[in-house]
Design a protein around this motif. Structure first.
Motif, short mmCIF file in Angstrom:
data_model
loop_
_atom_site.label_atom_id
_atom_site.label_comp_id
_atom_site.label_asym_id
_atom_site.label_seq_id
_atom_site.Cartn_x
_atom_site.Cartn_y
_atom_site.Cartn_z
N ASN A 297 -12.48 2.05 -12.74
CA ASN A 297 -11.46 2.63 -11.86
C ASN A 297 -11.12 1.67 -10.72
O ASN A 297 -9.95 1.52 -10.34
CB ASN A 297 -11.95 3.95 -11.27
CG ASN A 297 -11.94 5.05 -12.33
OD1 ASN A 297 -11.30 4.91 -13.37
ND2 ASN A 297 -12.66 6.14 -12.08
N ASN B 56 5.21 14.03 -17.41
CA ASN B 56 5.44 13.18 -16.22
C ASN B 56 5.73 11.73 -16.61
O ASN B 56 6.50 11.04 -15.94
CB ASN B 56 4.25 13.27 -15.26
CG ASN B 56 4.23 14.63 -14.56
OD1 ASN B 56 5.29 15.23 -14.34
ND2 ASN B 56 3.05 15.12 -14.24
N HIS C 99 2.43 6.55 -10.69
CA HIS C 99 1.07 6.78 -11.18
C HIS C 99 0.96 8.18 -11.81
O HIS C 99 1.20 9.18 -11.13
CB HIS C 99 0.08 6.65 -10.02
CG HIS C 99 -1.33 6.52 -10.47
ND1 HIS C 99 -2.37 6.28 -9.61
CD2 HIS C 99 -1.89 6.58 -11.72
CE1 HIS C 99 -3.50 6.20 -10.30
NE2 HIS C 99 -3.24 6.40 -11.57
N TYR D 272 1.73 3.63 -14.26
CA TYR D 272 0.29 3.50 -14.40
C TYR D 272 -0.25 4.74 -15.12
O TYR D 272 0.11 5.86 -14.79
CB TYR D 272 -0.38 3.39 -13.03
CG TYR D 272 0.32 2.46 -12.05
CD1 TYR D 272 0.70 1.16 -12.43
CD2 TYR D 272 0.60 2.88 -10.75
CE1 TYR D 272 1.35 0.32 -11.54
CE2 TYR D 272 1.24 2.03 -9.85
CZ TYR D 272 1.61 0.76 -10.25
OH TYR D 272 2.26 -0.06 -9.36
N GLU D 273 -1.17 4.51 -16.05
CA GLU D 273 -1.75 5.60 -16.86
C GLU D 273 -0.66 6.38 -17.62
O GLU D 273 -0.74 7.60 -17.78
CB GLU D 273 -2.59 6.58 -16.00
CG GLU D 273 -3.68 5.95 -15.19
CD GLU D 273 -4.76 5.28 -16.02
OE1 GLU D 273 -4.95 5.66 -17.19
OE2 GLU D 273 -5.39 4.34 -15.50
N ARG E 179 -3.36 -2.57 -10.43
CA ARG E 179 -2.07 -1.92 -10.13
C ARG E 179 -1.37 -2.62 -8.96
O ARG E 179 -0.15 -2.68 -8.90
CB ARG E 179 -2.28 -0.43 -9.83
CG ARG E 179 -2.63 0.37 -11.07
CD ARG E 179 -2.48 1.86 -10.84
NE ARG E 179 -3.52 2.44 -10.01
CZ ARG E 179 -4.71 2.83 -10.45
NH1 ARG E 179 -5.03 2.70 -11.72
NH2 ARG E 179 -5.59 3.37 -9.62
N THR F 71 -1.25 10.94 -12.77
CA THR F 71 -2.63 11.28 -12.40
C THR F 71 -3.19 12.44 -13.23
O THR F 71 -4.36 12.77 -13.11
CB THR F 71 -2.71 11.65 -10.90
OG1 THR F 71 -1.72 12.65 -10.64
CG2 THR F 71 -2.43 10.44 -10.02
N ASP F 72 -2.36 13.03 -14.09
CA ASP F 72 -2.87 14.10 -14.97
C ASP F 72 -3.83 13.47 -15.99
O ASP F 72 -3.71 12.29 -16.31
CB ASP F 72 -1.72 14.76 -15.74
CG ASP F 72 -0.50 14.99 -14.86
OD1 ASP F 72 -0.28 16.12 -14.44
OD2 ASP F 72 0.24 14.00 -14.60
N ALA G 169 0.70 15.23 -18.48
CA ALA G 169 0.66 13.76 -18.43
C ALA G 169 1.82 13.18 -19.24
O ALA G 169 2.50 12.24 -18.82
CB ALA G 169 -0.67 13.24 -18.97
N ALA H 145 -7.46 -0.05 -10.07
CA ALA H 145 -6.69 0.09 -8.83
C ALA H 145 -6.24 -1.29 -8.34
O ALA H 145 -5.10 -1.47 -7.89
CB ALA H 145 -7.54 0.79 -7.78
#
Ligand code: SF4
Length: 279
Positions: free
Chosen positions: A41, A69, A56, A82-83, A48, A58-59, A66, A45
């Motif tokens: 993690n 979004n 980002h 991101y993600e 990024r 975040t779900d 997720a 970060a």
């Protein structure tokens, strides 16, 4: 229908027993390594910040929100996501560390690793990501593995531009046809009965040491053919004589051992005939 994540996919490529255990033998689950997760993690970060001003997600990757979004961020032409998460209608899903908008209708996948070079299974992991995102209709142009730069020397603040190196993954990746057939193979394993355990030094240490070894190797002695011989030969001898060195004909194999192991091998057989070494 089983959902298949990217870690499921890598595990299924490694070993049919391993993916079966992960999905269907909850009693065998290894302890979760939170330290490794926290390290990942922290590196994520930092990575990024090399690609700023992204959206980002975040779900959690298995949550429907997720995907929704991510789709919203794509529609809004975000420079980076991101993600970013997608899921196929057949149950394969994954989050991509960084999805980069090429502003020409194509996107790049950037997978962040806290190692100093890409490893074999990183290419398998990113192949699955490309497969999922392509199957969901996104045009993926290039795939990158971002690792730590071993030559980076910090002067003051961390410099994310210098801290990471991007490796073009294209040449090492699986083809999309290969991923599709591997997914099908994994699904067939999961939909079938529990398989007999088939251990091997090559397979159980492939990519990384398997976390189910405590279970599968429970009948292997503390000092076995797997310790005494190199990978391919160890597997060959194991197939013929089993794991116990006491069953291995010393005269046939002692010369193929590392010198430091010969004494242990002979003492394990409860013989110590120096003539064997002179033959
Ligand atoms: S220990 Fe070996 S046989 Fe068992 S699940 Fe892992 S890779 Fe498969």
């Amino acid at each position: 229908m089983f959902k298949i994540s990217k870690s499921d996919y890598v595990l299924g490529v490694k070993c049919p027993n391993a993916i079966w255990f992960k999905k269907l033998r909850k009693d065998l689950q290894p302890e979760f390594n939170t330290a490794l997760l926290e390290q990942g993690n922290a590196v994520g970060a930092l990575a990024r910040s090399k690609y700023p001003d992204g959206v980002h997600i975040t779900d959690l990757p298995w949550e429907r929100s997720a995907v929704l979004n991510t789709q919203r961020a794509i529609d809004n032409n975000a420079p980076y996501i991101y993600e970013a998460t997608m899921a196929t209608s057949t149950g394969e899903y994954c989050a991509v560390d960084i999805l980069k908008n090429n502003n020409d209708g194509t996107w790049d996948i950037i997978e962040v690793k806290s190692t100093t070079k890409p490893h074999d299974y990183h290419y398998i992991d990113i192949s699955f990501q490309k497969y999922v995102f392509s199957k969901c209709g996104l045009q993926i142009r290039d795939c990158w593995i971002l690792t730590l730069n071993p030559e980076y020397v910090r002067h003051g603040e961390l410099d994310a531009q210098e801290l990471f190196i991007a490796h073009d993954a294209s040449a090492e990746m699986q083809s999309m046809e290969t991923v599709a057939s591997e997914v099908e193979r994994i699904r067939n394993i999961l939909n079938g009965p529990e398989l007999g355990i088939a251990i091997s030094k090559a397979k159980c240490n492939k990519f990384y040491e398997c976390s189910y070894k405590n279970h599968c190797w429970r009948n292997v002695p503390p000092y076995s053919v797997f310790d005494a011989f190199k990978v391919a030969l160890a597997d060959e001898i194991y197939a013929e004589y089993g794991p116990d060195l006491a069953n291995v004909p010393a005269d046939q194999y002692v010369r193929q051992m590392r010198s430091g192991d010969i004494e242990a091998f002979l003492s394990n057989q409860e013989i110590c005939n120096p003539d064997i070494l002179r033959q």
